[in-house]
Scaffold this motif. Sequence first.
Motif, mmCIF file in Angstrom:
data_model
loop_
_atom_site.group_PDB
_atom_site.id
_atom_site.type_symbol
_atom_site.label_atom_id
_atom_site.label_comp_id
_atom_site.label_asym_id
_atom_site.label_seq_id
_atom_site.Cartn_x
_atom_site.Cartn_y
_atom_site.Cartn_z
ATOM 1 N N ARG A 65 0.838 -1.211 0.000
ATOM 2 C CA ARG A 65 0.000 0.000 0.000
ATOM 3 C C ARG A 65 0.872 1.259 0.000
ATOM 4 O O ARG A 65 0.566 2.241 -0.694
ATOM 5 C CB ARG A 65 -0.955 -0.007 1.190
ATOM 6 N N ALA A 66 1.955 1.237 0.760
ATOM 7 C CA ALA A 66 2.863 2.390 0.791
ATOM 8 C C ALA A 66 3.517 2.590 -0.573
ATOM 9 O O ALA A 66 3.635 3.720 -1.059
ATOM 10 C CB ALA A 66 3.923 2.197 1.876
ATOM 11 N N LEU A 67 3.919 1.503 -1.219
ATOM 12 C CA LEU A 67 4.532 1.594 -2.545
ATOM 13 C C LEU A 67 3.516 2.113 -3.563
ATOM 14 O O LEU A 67 3.867 2.914 -4.433
ATOM 15 C CB LEU A 67 5.106 0.246 -2.982
ATOM 16 N N ALA A 68 2.272 1.689 -3.461
ATOM 17 C CA ALA A 68 1.237 2.178 -4.377
ATOM 18 C C ALA A 68 1.096 3.697 -4.241
ATOM 19 O O ALA A 68 0.988 4.416 -5.244
ATOM 20 C CB ALA A 68 -0.092 1.485 -4.095
ATOM 21 N N ALA A 69 1.107 4.192 -3.015
ATOM 22 C CA ALA A 69 1.012 5.634 -2.789
ATOM 23 C C ALA A 69 2.236 6.350 -3.357
ATOM 24 O O ALA A 69 2.111 7.416 -3.978
ATOM 25 C CB ALA A 69 0.856 5.934 -1.303
ATOM 26 N N LEU A 70 3.412 5.762 -3.169
ATOM 27 C CA LEU A 70 4.632 6.359 -3.717
ATOM 28 C C LEU A 70 4.570 6.410 -5.242
ATOM 29 O O LEU A 70 4.965 7.417 -5.847
ATOM 30 C CB LEU A 70 5.864 5.569 -3.264
ATOM 31 N N CYS A 71 4.079 5.355 -5.864
ATOM 32 C CA CYS A 71 3.935 5.341 -7.328
ATOM 33 C C CYS A 71 2.989 6.444 -7.785
ATOM 34 O O CYS A 71 3.252 7.122 -8.783
ATOM 35 C CB CYS A 71 3.431 3.975 -7.807
ATOM 36 N N ASP A 72 1.897 6.628 -7.060
ATOM 37 C CA ASP A 72 0.942 7.688 -7.394
ATOM 38 C C ASP A 72 1.612 9.059 -7.315
ATOM 39 O O ASP A 72 1.437 9.898 -8.208
ATOM 40 C CB ASP A 72 -0.269 7.648 -6.462
ATOM 41 N N HIS A 73 2.373 9.299 -6.257
ATOM 42 C CA HIS A 73 3.060 10.580 -6.106
ATOM 43 C C HIS A 73 4.104 10.767 -7.199
ATOM 44 O O HIS A 73 4.241 11.857 -7.757
ATOM 45 C CB HIS A 73 3.705 10.704 -4.729
ATOM 46 N N TYR A 74 4.825 9.702 -7.520
ATOM 47 C CA TYR A 74 5.840 9.776 -8.570
ATOM 48 C C TYR A 74 5.197 10.193 -9.889
ATOM 49 O O TYR A 74 5.661 11.104 -10.566
ATOM 50 C CB TYR A 74 6.548 8.426 -8.716
ATOM 51 N N GLU A 75 4.102 9.517 -10.239
ATOM 52 C CA GLU A 75 3.435 9.835 -11.499
ATOM 53 C C GLU A 75 2.870 11.252 -11.494
ATOM 54 O O GLU A 75 2.960 11.961 -12.499
ATOM 55 C CB GLU A 75 2.335 8.814 -11.790
ATOM 56 N N ALA A 76 2.323 11.677 -10.383
ATOM 57 C CA ALA A 76 1.784 13.041 -10.298
ATOM 58 C C ALA A 76 2.898 14.076 -10.444
ATOM 59 O O ALA A 76 2.749 15.060 -11.176
ATOM 60 C CB ALA A 76 1.046 13.237 -8.980
ATOM 61 N N LEU A 77 4.023 13.857 -9.775
ATOM 62 C CA LEU A 77 5.129 14.809 -9.836
ATOM 63 C C LEU A 77 5.808 14.825 -11.199
ATOM 64 O O LEU A 77 6.359 15.835 -11.614
ATOM 65 C CB LEU A 77 6.154 14.508 -8.747
ATOM 66 N N MET A 78 5.758 13.684 -11.898
ATOM 67 C CA MET A 78 6.382 13.589 -13.219
ATOM 68 C C MET A 78 5.431 14.012 -14.333
ATOM 69 O O MET A 78 5.790 14.005 -15.497
ATOM 70 C CB MET A 78 6.877 12.155 -13.485
ATOM 71 N N GLY A 79 4.193 14.345 -13.957
ATOM 72 C CA GLY A 79 3.239 14.808 -14.951
ATOM 73 C C GLY A 79 2.664 13.717 -15.829
ATOM 74 O O GLY A 79 2.297 13.969 -16.967
ATOM 75 N N VAL A 80 2.583 12.515 -15.305
ATOM 76 C CA VAL A 80 2.012 11.414 -16.073
ATOM 77 C C VAL A 80 0.510 11.638 -16.192
ATOM 78 O O VAL A 80 -0.177 11.844 -15.194
ATOM 79 C CB VAL A 80 2.298 10.053 -15.386
ATOM 80 N N ALA A 81 0.009 11.617 -17.416
ATOM 81 C CA ALA A 81 -1.425 11.786 -17.647
ATOM 82 C C ALA A 81 -2.131 10.458 -17.395
ATOM 83 O O ALA A 81 -1.641 9.408 -17.798
ATOM 84 C CB ALA A 81 -1.678 12.251 -19.074
ATOM 85 N N MET A 82 -3.250 10.528 -16.715
ATOM 86 C CA MET A 82 -4.034 9.329 -16.430
ATOM 87 C C MET A 82 -5.280 9.324 -17.305
ATOM 88 O O MET A 82 -5.904 10.365 -17.504
ATOM 89 C CB MET A 82 -4.434 9.294 -14.952
ATOM 90 N N CYS A 83 -5.629 8.151 -17.802
ATOM 91 C CA CYS A 83 -6.834 7.993 -18.608
ATOM 92 C C CYS A 83 -8.051 8.144 -17.695
ATOM 93 O O CYS A 83 -8.147 7.484 -16.662
ATOM 94 C CB CYS A 83 -6.840 6.625 -19.282
ATOM 95 N N LEU A 84 -8.972 9.019 -18.075
ATOM 96 C CA LEU A 84 -10.170 9.247 -17.266
ATOM 97 C C LEU A 84 -11.153 8.084 -17.346
ATOM 98 O O LEU A 84 -12.047 7.985 -16.513
ATOM 99 C CB LEU A 84 -10.858 10.546 -17.696
ATOM 100 N N ALA A 85 -10.986 7.200 -18.320
ATOM 101 C CA ALA A 85 -11.902 6.065 -18.462
ATOM 102 C C ALA A 85 -11.435 4.842 -17.684
ATOM 103 O O ALA A 85 -12.227 4.195 -17.015
ATOM 104 C CB ALA A 85 -12.072 5.709 -19.931
ATOM 105 N N CYS A 86 -10.126 4.531 -17.744
ATOM 106 C CA CYS A 86 -9.657 3.287 -17.120
ATOM 107 C C CYS A 86 -8.734 3.516 -15.926
ATOM 108 O O CYS A 86 -8.285 2.552 -15.300
ATOM 109 C CB CYS A 86 -8.962 2.400 -18.145
#
Length: 165
Positions: A105-126
């Motif tokens: 769970r901690a790693l999942a949160a870290l991955c989310d923060h990494y993607e947010a800080l790196m500007g990774v776009a997320m698909c609004l559908a999936c």
Amino acid sequence: MSSMLDAEAGTRPVDIETMRESIGLLLGPDAATPEGEELAGLTGLLRGHMQLIIPEIEQAAGKLPTDDVPRYCALACIGEARAKLRTAAGDGPHRAAAYARKLARALAALCDHYEALMGVAMCLACDKPIRDREASMPYSHVSASGGAACAGRIHTRCAHVLRRR
């Protein structure tokens, strides 16, 4: 070992997909809790992933203003993750499995923060990242009241998916 990994920050690419696959082994909808050496190996893998991604998040967060909310949240998440890395699993298979799930769970949160800080776009559908070479298209959903409910991008392959919010 942690200091060696910290010293090598930036020399190894962060493989978010592999990290998320590792998380899925414990937290996925069909995940069965491994036991014994398999659980110990997976726990070690999760710890290694965390040790690789933490310096990358710190570096990205460090580029933001000190009063920036995403920076604060990412650094707080890192503090929580490091606290989990400092603790031990405890005795018995139940505690070892619970500890591994906490790391996941901690790693999942870290991955989310990494993607947010790196500007990774997320698909609004999936809710999956839109990678550089994936076909995508702009998407905006208008609410019943006429205001925009969400705007962003979706995978072209997800264009047929109707997502209710």
